[in-house]
Write a protein that holds these residues in place. Structure first.
Motif, PDB file in Angstrom:
ATOM      1  N   ILE A  64      -2.284  -4.595  -6.057  1.00 19.27           N
ATOM      2  CA  ILE A  64      -2.910  -5.738  -5.392  1.00 19.27           C
ATOM      3  C   ILE A  64      -4.244  -6.084  -6.032  1.00 19.27           C
ATOM      4  O   ILE A  64      -4.530  -7.234  -6.365  1.00 19.27           O
ATOM      5  CB  ILE A  64      -3.164  -5.443  -3.897  1.00 19.27           C
ATOM      6  CG1 ILE A  64      -1.846  -5.220  -3.158  1.00 19.27           C
ATOM      7  CG2 ILE A  64      -3.954  -6.585  -3.247  1.00 19.27           C
ATOM      8  CD1 ILE A  64      -2.016  -4.851  -1.711  1.00 19.27           C
ATOM      9  N   ILE A 110      -7.838  -1.599   3.872  1.00 15.67           N
ATOM     10  CA  ILE A 110      -7.232  -1.931   2.568  1.00 15.67           C
ATOM     11  C   ILE A 110      -6.209  -3.051   2.740  1.00 15.67           C
ATOM     12  O   ILE A 110      -6.239  -4.024   1.985  1.00 15.67           O
ATOM     13  CB  ILE A 110      -6.631  -0.677   1.890  1.00 15.67           C
ATOM     14  CG1 ILE A 110      -7.757   0.250   1.431  1.00 15.67           C
ATOM     15  CG2 ILE A 110      -5.765  -1.077   0.689  1.00 15.67           C
ATOM     16  CD1 ILE A 110      -7.283   1.487   0.696  1.00 15.67           C
ATOM     17  N   LEU A 158       0.830  -1.200   0.000  1.00 14.13           N
ATOM     18  CA  LEU A 158       0.000   0.000   0.000  1.00 14.13           C
ATOM     19  C   LEU A 158       0.867   1.254   0.000  1.00 14.13           C
ATOM     20  O   LEU A 158       0.643   2.185  -0.779  1.00 14.13           O
ATOM     21  CB  LEU A 158      -0.917  -0.020   1.231  1.00 14.13           C
ATOM     22  CG  LEU A 158      -1.772   1.226   1.463  1.00 14.13           C
ATOM     23  CD1 LEU A 158      -2.846   1.331   0.390  1.00 14.13           C
ATOM     24  CD2 LEU A 158      -2.417   1.198   2.843  1.00 14.13           C
ATOM     25  N   MET A 159       1.872   1.258   0.871  1.00 11.62           N
ATOM     26  CA  MET A 159       2.779   2.408   0.951  1.00 11.62           C
ATOM     27  C   MET A 159       3.494   2.617  -0.376  1.00 11.62           C
ATOM     28  O   MET A 159       3.733   3.744  -0.796  1.00 11.62           O
ATOM     29  CB  MET A 159       3.817   2.195   2.059  1.00 11.62           C
ATOM     30  CG  MET A 159       3.242   2.227   3.446  1.00 11.62           C
ATOM     31  SD  MET A 159       2.548   3.841   3.843  1.00 11.62           S
ATOM     32  CE  MET A 159       1.834   3.498   5.447  1.00 11.62           C
ATOM     33  N   MET A 160       3.833   1.499  -1.033  1.00 13.59           N
ATOM     34  CA  MET A 160       4.494   1.606  -2.321  1.00 13.59           C
ATOM     35  C   MET A 160       3.564   2.279  -3.332  1.00 13.59           C
ATOM     36  O   MET A 160       3.967   3.175  -4.061  1.00 13.59           O
ATOM     37  CB  MET A 160       4.907   0.213  -2.814  1.00 13.59           C
ATOM     38  CG  MET A 160       6.379   0.120  -2.931  1.00 13.59           C
ATOM     39  SD  MET A 160       7.132  -1.444  -3.327  1.00 13.59           S
ATOM     40  CE  MET A 160       5.982  -2.496  -4.068  1.00 13.59           C
ATOM     41  N   GLN A 161       2.286   1.828  -3.317  1.00 19.32           N
ATOM     42  CA  GLN A 161       1.341   2.386  -4.287  1.00 19.32           C
ATOM     43  C   GLN A 161       1.019   3.845  -4.002  1.00 19.32           C
ATOM     44  O   GLN A 161       0.749   4.610  -4.912  1.00 19.32           O
ATOM     45  CB  GLN A 161       0.075   1.546  -4.327  1.00 19.32           C
ATOM     46  CG  GLN A 161       0.213   0.450  -5.374  1.00 19.32           C
ATOM     47  CD  GLN A 161      -1.027  -0.370  -5.536  1.00 19.32           C
ATOM     48  OE1 GLN A 161      -1.771  -0.591  -4.578  1.00 19.32           O
ATOM     49  NE2 GLN A 161      -1.255  -0.858  -6.738  1.00 19.32           N
ATOM     50  N   LEU A 162       1.047   4.206  -2.697  1.00 19.20           N
ATOM     51  CA  LEU A 162       0.772   5.601  -2.359  1.00 19.20           C
ATOM     52  C   LEU A 162       2.006   6.468  -2.586  1.00 19.20           C
ATOM     53  O   LEU A 162       1.953   7.687  -2.445  1.00 19.20           O
ATOM     54  CB  LEU A 162       0.345   5.702  -0.888  1.00 19.20           C
ATOM     55  CG  LEU A 162      -1.004   5.082  -0.522  1.00 19.20           C
ATOM     56  CD1 LEU A 162      -1.227   5.142   0.970  1.00 19.20           C
ATOM     57  CD2 LEU A 162      -2.135   5.787  -1.253  1.00 19.20           C
ATOM     58  N   LEU A 172       4.696   6.512  -0.754  1.00 21.45           N
ATOM     59  CA  LEU A 172       5.175   7.048   0.520  1.00 21.45           C
ATOM     60  C   LEU A 172       6.478   6.403   0.990  1.00 21.45           C
ATOM     61  O   LEU A 172       7.050   6.833   1.983  1.00 21.45           O
ATOM     62  CB  LEU A 172       4.103   6.873   1.609  1.00 21.45           C
ATOM     63  CG  LEU A 172       2.795   7.645   1.389  1.00 21.45           C
ATOM     64  CD1 LEU A 172       1.825   7.377   2.521  1.00 21.45           C
ATOM     65  CD2 LEU A 172       3.074   9.135   1.270  1.00 21.45           C
ATOM     66  N   PHE A 229      -5.613   2.399   6.150  1.00 20.97           N
ATOM     67  CA  PHE A 229      -4.427   1.731   6.685  1.00 20.97           C
ATOM     68  C   PHE A 229      -4.725   0.467   7.486  1.00 20.97           C
ATOM     69  O   PHE A 229      -3.806  -0.217   7.925  1.00 20.97           O
ATOM     70  CB  PHE A 229      -3.599   2.722   7.513  1.00 20.97           C
ATOM     71  CG  PHE A 229      -3.017   3.820   6.668  1.00 20.97           C
ATOM     72  CD1 PHE A 229      -1.918   3.579   5.866  1.00 20.97           C
ATOM     73  CD2 PHE A 229      -3.595   5.083   6.652  1.00 20.97           C
ATOM     74  CE1 PHE A 229      -1.389   4.584   5.064  1.00 20.97           C
ATOM     75  CE2 PHE A 229      -3.073   6.093   5.860  1.00 20.97           C
ATOM     76  CZ  PHE A 229      -1.969   5.841   5.065  1.00 20.97           C
TER      77      PHE A 229
END
Lengths: 297, 319
Positions: free
Chosen positions: B65, B47, A137-141, A143, B44
């Motif tokens: 994903i 997801i 998720l952090m990669m996609q955002l 960040l 956070f």
């Protein structure tokens, strides 16, 4: 606490049992304290004295601040302090804002959807995705390698949220009602009425968050790979692990002039002393905090 | 007749909907209030939870994903084929079952003994000492332990000076790793965990003690027959939570205390996930499959422990 009054009626007898219990607890206290003394002692010692004395707790012959002097020449310490301070100074307000507004908004679950949201929040205590999807998720955002990843990965702490909510529920309803009649909005009620009344629990949660942020290392290890963005905890880890590797390699070779253990201990000290300074305040509040949490659990 | 009923039902539903709508409008400020927190949980926490669906997909970086294609159970087949995975589960269970036996009782013991200390001032000092290590990170605690348990560390110097024992590799010997985990765990957390039990003890009715005192009971009897049963619900709840953590927990501790010499006995499930995800060749789908397995097992263990505790007449976690 009430344990004192509990035993008032038998206070005149100081039995053997008391001595045994006290000795047991004192031994445990010594076991906790001695490692700290050893670390403090070694951080002020010279290599010579540490090697010469059989059982050194504290350097008496030649105490020195040389280890600290050498440590602060290492640029990583400044980087560590800077990174950790930034995480703390930006992160804790984010934590507090998210947690308090959510806790107050959830004091009553009598509006549509509120119950569902509350249970979904509690569910995260039982079930979570783990580090892998968070990393993706952090990669996609985008960040990764920014402080925001570390700051946002830890937002609301569900346990502190419950403690805070439980406390706010115990506040008298009439205050909020009369403020509403006077036409105050919910945010205004939160900042003007609820938060001033919640000072003890606010202090507890604030200190907990501050300690958590100070101790942050795992998320940083995963999300931050820039050399100029390392929190203090990881600097300590690097210095201790580096030294262990160097130490094991150089056993047969010539001795390195620096006192590795001394510098390690100095690093432990600079990482630990801020927590020590805040501990008295922490102690003042945490018992209350954990008791409220315990009632809920 | 039937049409009438249907009509009435429709009306009823409509009424309810407008009622809910009104309620939403009436509370719209409440929604703004919880919005930031809810958004945080959605992004956070939820997801990532739905991100575990990656366990049934083949991860393609450019699709993310949720865009990656489904592949069924292939990832799980690969996971179960990896001997290191099974080994890590055994290691996790061994370490955590040991924790239940060797670490879990200590806070209870401390709370019981602490309750018997009669000198107020020493109590406060002792409590400060016992709780302080809890606020240090495992990085700091492990660093302290590396320092005092090293070849020239305090413990080895002591053993040499007093008993003449040659230096022992406490940190580099696989068979010492488990005791090391338990001892450092007690060192760091037992005093803190005792607070919860002490809170429970302070809630016990003092009249019970007075009555027992009149009946001529000994101190030990009062501890055994009044204090211990009094904190039983707390013990049960914490035990359920500990069982729920059988498959996880202790990553930060084990990660910092283990080293190249001990990693074989230290590779718990969390350590395994860390290794396969962030060391060596990365297969995020494989990691997600392990993570999903871990989370599901944790949940099942927790619910099972809760059920058993209720069945035997104790209090449940979600009571």
């Amino acid at each position: 606490m009430s344990a004192k009054s509990k035993h008032k009626y038998i206070r005149n007898r100081f039995e053997l049992m008391d001595v045994v219990i006290l000795i047991f607890l004192i031994i445990h206290a010594i076991v906790i304290i001695v490692p700290f003394i050893s670390v403090i002692g070694t951080s002020f010692a010279t290599q010579r004295e540490a090697a010469a004395s059989k059982l050194m707790l504290f350097p008496t012959k030649e105490p020195t601040i040389d280890n600290y002097y050498r440590l602060f020449q290492d640029p990583r310490i400044a980087i560590g302090y800077k990174t950790t301070s930034l995480i703390l100074l930006i992160g804790v307000p984010v934590n507090i804002f998210l947690t308090t507004s959510l806790a107050y908004g959830m004091t009553k679950t009598n509006y549509p959807g509120a119950k569902v949201i509350f249970y979904l929040i509690l569910l995260t205590m039982l079930f979570n995705g783990g580090i892998v999807p968070v990393y993706l998720l952090m990669m996609q955002l985008g960040l990764i390698d920014t402080l925001w990843s570390v700051i946002f990965a830890y937002g609301v702490n569900t346990f502190y949220f419950i403690i805070m909510r439980t406390y706010m529920i115990s506040l008298p309803d009439s205050l909020v009602e009369s403020a509403k009649i006077d036409g105050a909005g919910e945010w205004r009620i939160l900042f003007r009425i609820i938060l001033p009344l919640s000072k003890p629990i606010l202090a507890t949660v604030l200190l907990f968050f501050a300690v958590d942020r100070w101790n942050e290392w795992f998320n940083a290890m995963i999300f931050l790979r820039r050399k100029d963005l390392i929190p203090l905890q990881l600097v300590l880890r690097n210095i201790v692990m580096d030294a262990t590797i160097v130490g094991s390699l150089s056993i047969a070779g010539p001795r390195v002039p620096r006192f590795t253990e001394g510098i390690q201990c100095a690093t432990i000290m600079v990482t630990m002393v801020p927590v020590m300074c805040f501990f008295p305040f922490l102690q003042k509040y945490f018992v209350k905090g954990i008791m409220i949490g315990a009632i809920k659990a | 007749m039937a049409a009438l009923v249907r009509n009435e039902k429709k009306l009823h539903l409509k009424e309810r909907l407008t009622h809910t709508g009104k309620n939403i409008l009436l509370n719209k400020e409440k929604y703004f209030l919880i919005l930031p927190g809810v958004v945080w949980y959605a992004i956070f926490a939820y997801i990532p939870i739905f991100g575990l669906s990656l366990a049934f997909k083949k991860f393609i970086a450019k699709d993310g994903i949720f865009g990656s294609p489904w592949v069924g159970m292939i990832n799980f087949q690969n996971v179960f084929a990896d001997p290191a995975f099974a080994q890590s589960i055994l290691t996790t269970l061994r370490i955590n079952a040991g924790r239940l036996i060797f670490v879990f009782p200590f806070p209870i013991l401390f709370a019981l003994l602490f309750n018997e200390v009669r000198i107020g001032r020493s109590k406060k000092v002792l409590q400060s000492i016992f709780t302080f290590p809890h606020f240090l990170s495992w990085v700091i605690v492990a660093s302290i332990m590396i320092n005092i348990l090293g070849q020239q560390g305090l413990v080895n110097s002591f053993l040499k000076a007093v008993f003449g024992i040659q230096s022992i590799k406490f940190l580099g010997t696989p068979s010492y790793f488990q005791p090391l985990v338990y001892i450092t765990d007690i060192w760091k957390s037992a005093g803190w965990s005792a607070i919860i039990y002490m809170a429970a003890i302070s809630g016990i009715d003092t009249e019970q003690y007075e009555a027992a005192e009149i009946d001529g009971s000994s101190r030990f009897q009062r501890m055994w027959y009044i204090t211990l049963p009094g904190i039983r619900p707390t013990i049960v709840v914490l035990f359920i939570l500990a069982v729920g953590n059988l498959m996880s927990g202790g990553f930060e501790q084990i990660f910092n205390l283990s080293n190249a010499a001990t990693w074989k006995v230290a590779e718990t499930l969390d350590m395994y996930i860390y290794r396969i995800t962030f060391r060596g060749s990365v297969d995020f789908s494989f990691s997600a499959a392990v993570s999903l397995f871990r989370s599901v097992i944790n949940l099942v263990l927790l619910l099972a422990a809760d059920r058993v505790s209720r069945r035997i007449g104790g209090s449940g976690l979600l009571a």
